[in-house]
Design a protein around this motif. Structure first.
Motif, PDB file in Angstrom:
ATOM      1  N   MET A  96      -6.201 -42.728  57.780  1.00 38.56           N
ATOM      2  CA  MET A  96      -6.447 -43.937  58.164  1.00 38.56           C
ATOM      3  C   MET A  96      -8.086 -44.386  57.691  1.00 38.56           C
ATOM      4  O   MET A  96      -9.056 -44.092  57.580  1.00 38.56           O
ATOM      5  N   THR A  97      -7.977 -45.615  56.831  1.00 36.28           N
ATOM      6  CA  THR A  97      -8.762 -46.286  56.781  1.00 36.28           C
ATOM      7  C   THR A  97      -8.560 -48.049  56.577  1.00 36.28           C
ATOM      8  O   THR A  97      -7.102 -47.993  57.490  1.00 36.28           O
ATOM      9  N   TYR A 132      -0.336 -49.847  59.695  1.00 36.53           N
ATOM     10  CA  TYR A 132      -0.067 -49.434  60.393  1.00 36.53           C
ATOM     11  C   TYR A 132      -0.466 -49.180  61.773  1.00 36.53           C
ATOM     12  O   TYR A 132      -1.977 -49.599  61.943  1.00 36.53           O
ATOM     13  N   ARG A 133      -0.175 -48.528  63.176  1.00 38.05           N
ATOM     14  CA  ARG A 133      -0.426 -48.464  64.360  1.00 38.05           C
ATOM     15  C   ARG A 133      -1.105 -46.763  64.173  1.00 38.05           C
ATOM     16  O   ARG A 133       0.311 -46.493  64.016  1.00 38.05           O
ATOM     17  N   ALA A 170      -3.464 -38.277  62.111  1.00 40.49           N
ATOM     18  CA  ALA A 170      -3.067 -39.168  63.060  1.00 40.49           C
ATOM     19  C   ALA A 170      -1.504 -39.099  62.318  1.00 40.49           C
ATOM     20  O   ALA A 170      -1.101 -39.427  61.093  1.00 40.49           O
ATOM     21  N   ILE A 171      -0.449 -40.007  63.601  1.00 41.78           N
ATOM     22  CA  ILE A 171       0.718 -40.303  63.595  1.00 41.78           C
ATOM     23  C   ILE A 171       0.659 -41.667  63.473  1.00 41.78           C
ATOM     24  O   ILE A 171      -0.170 -42.527  64.037  1.00 41.78           O
ATOM     25  N   ALA A 172       1.477 -41.839  62.085  1.00 38.99           N
ATOM     26  CA  ALA A 172       1.449 -43.646  61.656  1.00 38.99           C
ATOM     27  C   ALA A 172       2.975 -44.682  62.559  1.00 38.99           C
ATOM     28  O   ALA A 172       3.681 -43.948  62.162  1.00 38.99           O
ATOM     29  N   LEU A 175       5.294 -41.919  61.232  1.00 45.13           N
ATOM     30  CA  LEU A 175       4.450 -41.234  59.671  1.00 45.13           C
ATOM     31  C   LEU A 175       4.746 -39.742  60.464  1.00 45.13           C
ATOM     32  O   LEU A 175       3.298 -40.482  60.522  1.00 45.13           O
ATOM     33  N   ILE A 176       4.841 -38.687  59.886  1.00 42.08           N
ATOM     34  CA  ILE A 176       3.588 -37.319  60.402  1.00 42.08           C
ATOM     35  C   ILE A 176       3.474 -36.858  58.254  1.00 42.08           C
ATOM     36  O   ILE A 176       3.885 -36.017  58.401  1.00 42.08           O
TER      37      ILE A 176
END
Length: 296
Positions: A134-135, A142-143, A256-258, A128-129
């Motif tokens: 980020m929480t 996700y990473r 960030a990318i997930a 995902l982009i």
């Protein structure tokens, strides 16, 4: 690289007003001036240590990498005037695939925001982009890669404003407009208790209040403010003032990318690619292309 578009979606980041056709027309014209404006007015941020070498995992055995995004988060991902998927995220994904020597195996597909999580869980895509915050909650699902861009808060004042000094302390006692009930309102009250916060319900009302002098400044997202200042709607009225301000407590850790939690090799490969793009100057080139007036 294949780019696909499914449908238009609702905005996923609160505080980002929808950009109009005027924005897209302006942005198309801006590209002609981007190199000159970029180097004159902005410098690209760097979030990686150029001395660090991140070992990239070998992705050659993968048949493809599918990046999933949306179409309503300009200038990060949106549909341009020609009907094509465009934006900083789209160009960043392509550049990463070049570094990883996977360009022919990379795809970018746009989905509705509320379908992204399910698409990742059911292996309809690998990454995902799309500006996923980020929480604590999203980290359980996700990473994430390392952040590649932080979104600062900024003040904007009228161009004819005269303050004693150039720091935010000069706004003490002044009326500062801010989006009502937003993270930026909370941040303004916590960080700048000396100002008189004026919560305003709508973004267009916020900008109009500044233009008409009903507030002395506005405080908000640096991306949106930067492009509003450059648009015809601002009529050259205003300018950035002091800052930028970065706060992980109020504004998050950045973009960030997930990927799925099991996909550690992808995050390592993406981190290595982003680090290389920072070293070879390609990341700066993309940043300055899409943010010619700078965010910082």
């Amino acid at each position: 690289m294949v780019t696909k578009v499914r449908t238009k979606t609702s905005l996923q980041f609160k505080g980002y007003a929808r950009f109009t056709c005027e924005f897209l027309a302006f942005f198309t014209l801006l590209f002609a001036f981007a190199p000159l404006l970029a180097w004159a007015q902005a410098s690209a941020p760097a979030y990686t240590d150029p001395r660090e070498r991140i070992v990239a995992r070998d992705l050659s055995s993968r048949s493809r990498i599918r990046f999933l995004t949306t179409v309503d988060f300009p200038p990060f991902n949106f549909i341009d005037q020609s009907g094509r998927l465009a934006g900083f995220h789209v160009d960043l994904a392509r550049a990463m695939c070049d570094v990883l020597k996977m360009r022919d195996k990379c795809q970018i597909q746009a989905l509705p925001w509320d379908e992204l999580e399910g698409a990742l869980e059911t292996s309809q895509g690998e990454a995902l982009i799309a500006g996923v915050a980020m929480t604590e909650e999203t980290r359980r699902r996700y990473r994430f890669t390392r952040p590649y861009l932080e979104l600062p808060a900024r003040f904007v004042v009228r161009g004819d404003s005269t303050f004693e000094g150039r720091a935010a302390t000069a706004l003490a006692g002044r009326r500062v407009g801010v989006a009502a009930r937003s993270a930026h309102e909370a941040m303004l009250r916590a960080w700048f208790p000396g100002v008189s916060a004026v919560p305003i319900e709508r973004q267009d009302w916020l900008f109009e209040a500044l233009r008409q002098g009903r507030v002395d400044a506005v405080f908000g997202d640096g991306v949106q403010l930067s492009f509003w200042l450059s648009s015809s709607a601002a009529e050259g009225c205003c300018r950035l003032f002091d800052g930028p301000y970065i706060s992980r407590d109020f504004l998050g850790e950045g973009l960030a990318i997930a990927v799925a939690p099991r996909n550690e090799e992808l995050t390592q490969a993406f981190d290595a690619a982003i680090a290389e793009l920072n070293r070879n100057g390609r990341f700066a080139e993309l940043y300055l292309r899409w943010f010619p007036n700078g965010l910082y």
